[in-house]
Design an enzyme around this catalytic site. Sequence first.
Site, PDB file in Angstrom:
ATOM      1  N   ARG A 145      59.755 -98.230  37.354  1.00 48.77           N
ATOM      2  CA  ARG A 145      58.907 -97.151  37.887  1.00 48.77           C
ATOM      3  C   ARG A 145      59.124 -96.958  39.396  1.00 48.77           C
ATOM      4  O   ARG A 145      59.224 -95.840  39.889  1.00 48.77           O
ATOM      5  CB  ARG A 145      57.444 -97.487  37.603  1.00 48.77           C
ATOM      6  CG  ARG A 145      56.455 -96.451  38.071  1.00 48.77           C
ATOM      7  CD  ARG A 145      55.037 -96.905  37.829  1.00 48.77           C
ATOM      8  NE  ARG A 145      54.791 -97.222  36.429  1.00 48.77           N
ATOM      9  CZ  ARG A 145      54.535 -96.303  35.495  1.00 48.77           C
ATOM     10  NH1 ARG A 145      54.474 -95.031  35.812  1.00 48.77           N
ATOM     11  NH2 ARG A 145      54.331 -96.660  34.257  1.00 48.77           N
TER      12      ARG A 145
ATOM     13  N   ARG B 146      52.898 -89.297  34.576  1.00 52.37           N
ATOM     14  CA  ARG B 146      53.273 -90.685  34.906  1.00 52.37           C
ATOM     15  C   ARG B 146      52.356 -91.218  36.007  1.00 52.37           C
ATOM     16  O   ARG B 146      51.992 -90.476  36.933  1.00 52.37           O
ATOM     17  CB  ARG B 146      54.718 -90.738  35.402  1.00 52.37           C
ATOM     18  CG  ARG B 146      55.728 -90.497  34.305  1.00 52.37           C
ATOM     19  CD  ARG B 146      57.110 -90.378  34.891  1.00 52.37           C
ATOM     20  NE  ARG B 146      57.540 -91.585  35.573  1.00 52.37           N
ATOM     21  CZ  ARG B 146      58.045 -92.663  34.969  1.00 52.37           C
ATOM     22  NH1 ARG B 146      58.195 -92.676  33.664  1.00 52.37           N
ATOM     23  NH2 ARG B 146      58.423 -93.718  35.669  1.00 52.37           N
ATOM     24  N   ILE B 147      52.012 -92.470  35.888  1.00 52.54           N
ATOM     25  CA  ILE B 147      51.229 -93.110  36.960  1.00 52.54           C
ATOM     26  C   ILE B 147      52.176 -93.404  38.118  1.00 52.54           C
ATOM     27  O   ILE B 147      53.284 -93.908  37.913  1.00 52.54           O
ATOM     28  CB  ILE B 147      50.562 -94.397  36.430  1.00 52.54           C
ATOM     29  CG1 ILE B 147      49.511 -93.998  35.381  1.00 52.54           C
ATOM     30  CG2 ILE B 147      49.934 -95.199  37.559  1.00 52.54           C
ATOM     31  CD1 ILE B 147      48.853 -95.159  34.680  1.00 52.54           C
ATOM     32  N   LEU B 148      51.743 -93.051  39.319  1.00 56.43           N
ATOM     33  CA  LEU B 148      52.611 -93.241  40.487  1.00 56.43           C
ATOM     34  C   LEU B 148      52.563 -94.695  40.951  1.00 56.43           C
ATOM     35  O   LEU B 148      51.500 -95.321  40.958  1.00 56.43           O
ATOM     36  CB  LEU B 148      52.153 -92.321  41.617  1.00 56.43           C
ATOM     37  CG  LEU B 148      52.308 -90.819  41.321  1.00 56.43           C
ATOM     38  CD1 LEU B 148      51.571 -90.003  42.371  1.00 56.43           C
ATOM     39  CD2 LEU B 148      53.778 -90.424  41.264  1.00 56.43           C
TER      40      LEU B 148
ATOM     41  N   ASN C 169      45.952 -84.141  43.175  1.00 58.76           N
ATOM     42  CA  ASN C 169      46.003 -84.059  41.703  1.00 58.76           C
ATOM     43  C   ASN C 169      44.851 -83.196  41.211  1.00 58.76           C
ATOM     44  O   ASN C 169      43.834 -83.045  41.899  1.00 58.76           O
ATOM     45  CB  ASN C 169      45.879 -85.467  41.113  1.00 58.76           C
ATOM     46  CG  ASN C 169      46.016 -85.471  39.604  1.00 58.76           C
ATOM     47  OD1 ASN C 169      46.853 -84.754  39.035  1.00 58.76           O
ATOM     48  ND2 ASN C 169      45.187 -86.258  38.930  1.00 58.76           N
TER      49      ASN C 169
ATOM     50  N   HIS D 209      42.355 -83.022  37.790  1.00 58.13           N
ATOM     51  CA  HIS D 209      41.985 -83.825  36.623  1.00 58.13           C
ATOM     52  C   HIS D 209      40.964 -83.044  35.797  1.00 58.13           C
ATOM     53  O   HIS D 209      40.020 -82.475  36.360  1.00 58.13           O
ATOM     54  CB  HIS D 209      41.376 -85.152  37.103  1.00 58.13           C
ATOM     55  CG  HIS D 209      40.978 -86.046  35.974  1.00 58.13           C
ATOM     56  ND1 HIS D 209      41.897 -86.763  35.241  1.00 58.13           N
ATOM     57  CD2 HIS D 209      39.765 -86.321  35.431  1.00 58.13           C
ATOM     58  CE1 HIS D 209      41.265 -87.446  34.302  1.00 58.13           C
ATOM     59  NE2 HIS D 209      39.968 -87.195  34.393  1.00 58.13           N
TER      60      HIS D 209
ATOM     61  N   ASP E 188      45.084 -91.922  45.394  1.00 57.68           N
ATOM     62  CA  ASP E 188      45.279 -93.236  46.010  1.00 57.68           C
ATOM     63  C   ASP E 188      45.668 -94.223  44.913  1.00 57.68           C
ATOM     64  O   ASP E 188      46.045 -93.801  43.812  1.00 57.68           O
ATOM     65  CB  ASP E 188      44.051 -93.671  46.844  1.00 57.68           C
ATOM     66  CG  ASP E 188      42.810 -93.873  45.993  1.00 57.68           C
ATOM     67  OD1 ASP E 188      42.926 -93.922  44.754  1.00 57.68           O
ATOM     68  OD2 ASP E 188      41.715 -93.986  46.582  1.00 57.68           O
TER      69      ASP E 188
ATOM     70  N   ASP F 108      42.912 -91.778  39.229  1.00 58.60           N
ATOM     71  CA  ASP F 108      41.918 -90.698  39.312  1.00 58.60           C
ATOM     72  C   ASP F 108      40.741 -91.079  40.211  1.00 58.60           C
ATOM     73  O   ASP F 108      39.607 -90.632  39.994  1.00 58.60           O
ATOM     74  CB  ASP F 108      41.422 -90.309  37.904  1.00 58.60           C
ATOM     75  CG  ASP F 108      42.560 -89.798  37.027  1.00 58.60           C
ATOM     76  OD1 ASP F 108      43.433 -89.088  37.554  1.00 58.60           O
ATOM     77  OD2 ASP F 108      42.590 -90.117  35.824  1.00 58.60           O
TER      78      ASP F 108
HETATM   79  C1  GRF Z   1      45.512 -80.031  33.314  1.00 55.25           C
HETATM   80  O1  GRF Z   1      44.429 -79.909  32.448  1.00 55.25           O
HETATM   81  C2  GRF Z   1      45.241 -81.026  34.408  1.00 55.25           C
HETATM   82  O2  GRF Z   1      43.894 -81.176  34.686  1.00 55.25           O
HETATM   83  C3  GRF Z   1      45.781 -82.299  33.843  1.00 55.25           C
HETATM   84  O3  GRF Z   1      46.892 -81.934  33.088  1.00 55.25           O
HETATM   85  C4  GRF Z   1      46.752 -80.590  32.635  1.00 55.25           C
HETATM   86  C5  GRF Z   1      47.995 -79.872  33.043  1.00 55.25           C
HETATM   87  O4  GRF Z   1      48.042 -78.585  32.531  1.00 55.25           O
HETATM   88  N1  GRF Z   1      46.091 -83.230  34.904  1.00 55.25           N
HETATM   89  P1  GRF Z   1      49.257 -77.617  32.878  1.00 55.25           P
HETATM   90  O5  GRF Z   1      50.534 -78.358  32.531  1.00 55.25           O
HETATM   91  O6  GRF Z   1      49.176 -77.274  34.333  1.00 55.25           O
HETATM   92  O7  GRF Z   1      49.043 -76.440  31.993  1.00 55.25           O
END
Ligand code: GRF
Length: 204
Positions: A68, A94-96, A110, A112, A144, A148
Site C-alpha cells: 500500500r 482504498r484506505i490511504l 473526502n 462520506h 487524517d 472517516d
Molecule cells: C459517495 O456516496 C461518497 O460519499 C462515497 O462514495 C460515493 C462515491 O460516489 N465516499 P461517486 O463515485 O462519486 O458517484
Amino acid sequence: MNSKAIAVMASGRGSNLKVILESVAAGECPVDVQLVISDKADAAALEIARDADVPHIMHLNPKDYQDRAQFDAACADLIDHHGCQWIVLAGYMRILSSSFVRRFRGRIINIHPAILPAFPGAHAVEDAVSYGVKVSGCTVHLVDEVLDGGPILAQAVVPVLDDDTRDSLHARIQMEEHKIYPATLKRMMEDGFSIIGRKVIWNS
Ligand code: GRF
C-alpha cells in the site's frame, strides 16, 4: 504550485467528479482539476475525466506495487509532479497509508455518505438503514489517520424514509453530495479556513 490545482482520486462511477467538473465548466467552482487518478481500470470516473478533457488522467494498478505504501507513494509523486495543492477523494475505495496522509496533511478532502461521526466505514448507507435512524446525510471532511475521522468541513442532512433501501437512501444522499462537494471546494478556494483542535473555522 498552483493553489487551485486539485487531484481527484476515484474508484467508481464518479458522479461527484462529474458535478465538480460541471461546476468548474460553469464558472461556479474555482478549482483547476489537473489530475484524476483511479485504482480501477474500468472506473467510469476515468471516462468522465476524459470527456471533460482533464489534462492528466492515470490508472494505477495496486497489483503492480509491492504494498500500500508503495502504491500511495506513486500516487503522491504524480500529485506533486502535476503541482496539485489539494487531493479530493471522490468515491476512492482504498484506505490511504499514513505516509500519504502525513505528506499531504490538511490537504486531503473526502466526502462520506453519512453524518459523521455516525456510520464511518465502507458500508455507511447500509448501516444507517439497518440502524433505523430517521435522518442521515453526507459529510465533507479533511482526511487524517483515523478512518472517516478528520475535521468536518460541511454536512447536509436528508430524511430516511420507512421503506428506504440502501440504494434509495444513497440516491437521496448523493443529491446532497452533488451540492455540497463543489460548494465546499469553492468556499475553500475563496474563503479558506483554519483548524482549532478538531474544529474547522471558516474565514467568512
Ligand atoms: C459517495 O456516496 C461518497 O460519499 C462515497 O462514495 C460515493 C462515491 O460516489 N465516499 P461517486 O463515485 O462519486 O458517484
